[in-house]
Design an enzyme around this catalytic site. Structure first.
Site, PDB file in Angstrom:
ATOM      1  CE  LYS A 151      -3.607   2.613   0.119  1.00  0.00           C
ATOM      2  NZ  LYS A 151      -4.617   2.637   1.184  1.00  0.00           N
TER       3      LYS A 151
ATOM      4  CE  LYS B 186      -2.298   7.779   7.234  1.00  0.00           C
ATOM      5  NZ  LYS B 186      -2.613   6.357   6.886  1.00  0.00           N
TER       6      LYS B 186
END
Length: 302
Positions: A171, A239
C-alpha cells in the site's frame, strides 16, 4: 452466520460495514465518535461500546482507521481488540499503517491463537460505497482463504502479497505512485493554464494519450471544476507518503520523486488544504502561477 465487527466508521469504514449488512452478514460496529454509528444501527448493525466488546462477539474483526496512533488506541488497553478476541478469530486491518506495526499486531494475535491479516485497500470512497475495493493482503494464506467471503462482500479483487507486513508495504509503494501521479497531473494543468490553453481540452488529450492515469480519470475534472470535496484527503496522502519515506529510509532505497511529492503535499497541508481532497495540491501551483486552472471557464460563465 459469520459475525463481523467493523471498527472505524469514517469515509471508508461506514460504507464497508453497510456492504457487509447488505450481503447478509451480522455486523457489529464501533466508532470513537459514537454518533457516526447511528446510521449503521438504523441499517441493522449492533453497536458496541468499545473495541473489546465488538471483538468478543465477532468471528472476523475489521479495523479501518486513519493512522498508527489510532490503531494502537483501538487494539491495546483493557478495552482494546486484543483484550477481546477469541481463539480462532481473524483480525483484518484495512488501514494504511506502518509495516512494523502490522507485523507487531500479527505476533500479538498469534499469541491469542487468532490470525491477523494486513489488508489495506485502494479505490477511495466511491469504491467503498460500490463494494469494488481492491484488497492487498499480507499474512497467512490459509487465513485469507477463510476470510475471503467477508472480503468479497466489500471488494472485487483480493490480491495475496505474501507474509505479514506485505500488504502494508504494498500500500505504501502504491500510494507513493498515487501521490507522484497527482502532483504530475497538477503540474501539467499549471502549464496549460499559464499558457492560456483550454484545460478541458487538455484533459481530453491526457485521458486518451500516454499521460493517461487513474489520477487523470478520477481527479482531472475535479481540478477543472475546483471541486475539492473530500474522497481521500490531502492530509491522509501526506501521512502515507511520510510512512513510505520512513520505510524507504529503512530499506536504504533512493526515492527522489517520493520526497518531492511529499514536499508538495506538505505545502498543501501547511497552507490549510489538509481536509480537502488530495487533488487540492493543484492549489499550490495556482499560487505560484497566479492563475486559477478554471479561470477561462469561470469567465465564460459570467
Amino acid at each position: 452466520m459469520t459475525k463481523v465487527a467493523v471498527l472505524g466508521l469514517g469515509t471508508m469504514g461506514a460504507p464497508m460495514a453497510l456492504n457487509l449488512l447488505q450481503k447478509g452478514f451480522e455486523v457489529i460496529v464501533y466508532n470513537r465518535t459514537a454518533s457516526k454509528a447511528e446510521p449503521l444501527r438504523e441499517a441493522g448493525a449492533l453497536v458496541a461500546q468499545h473495541p473489546r466488546e465488538a471483538a468478543a462477539q465477532a468471528d472476523v474483526i475489521i479495523t479501518m482507521v486513519s493512522n498508527d496512533a489510532s490503531i494502537q488506541e483501538i487494539y491495546y488497553g483493557d478495552n482494546g481488540v486484543l483484550a477481546g478476541i477469541r481463539s480462532g478469530s481473524i483480525v483484518i486491518d484495512s488501514s494504511t499503517i506502518s509495516p512494523s506495526l502490522s507485523t507487531a499486531l500479527y505476533s500479538e494475535c498469534q499469541a491469542k491463537e487468532a490470525q491477523f491479516l494486513d489488508a489495506p485497500v485502494t479505490g477511495s470512497k466511491p469504491a467503498a460505497e460500490a463494494g469494488t475495493l481492491l484488497f492487498m493482503v499480507g499474512g497467512e494464506e490459509a487465513a485469507l482463504t477463510q476470510a475471503m467471503p467477508v472480503l468479497e462482500a466489500m471488494g472485487t479483487r483480493i490480491v495475496y502479497m505474501g507474509p505479514s507486513g506485505s500488504g502494508s508495504i504494498t500500500k505504501l509503494a502504491h500510494n507513493t505512485i498515487v501521490g507522484i501521479n497527482n502532483v504530475a497531473l497538477a503540474e501539467g494543468f499549471s502549464i496549460v493554464s499559464k499558457a492560456g490553453v483550454n484545460p478541458t481540452a487538455f484533459l481530453e488529450v491526457v485521458q486518451n494519450g500516454s499521460a493517461g492515469s487513474k489520477a487523470a480519470e478520477l481527479k482531472g475534472q475535479k481540478i477543472i471544476d475546483s471541486n475539492f470535496d473530500n474522497q481521500f484527503s490531502l492530509a491522509l496522502m501526506l501521512k502515507d507518503l511520510k510512512l513510505a519515506s520512513v520505510l524507504t529510509d529503512q530499506l536504504q532505497s533512493p526515492t527522489p520523486m517520493l520526497e518531492l511529492a511529499k514536499s508538495m503535499f506538505q505545502m498543501g497541508q501547511t497552507t490549510g488544504y489538509g481536509e480537502e481532497d488530495l487533488c487540492s495540491v493543484v492549489k499550490i501551483y495556482e499560487q505560484w502561477i497566479g492563475h486559477a486552472i478554471n479561470a477561462e471557464r469561470k469567465a465564460a460563465e459570467k
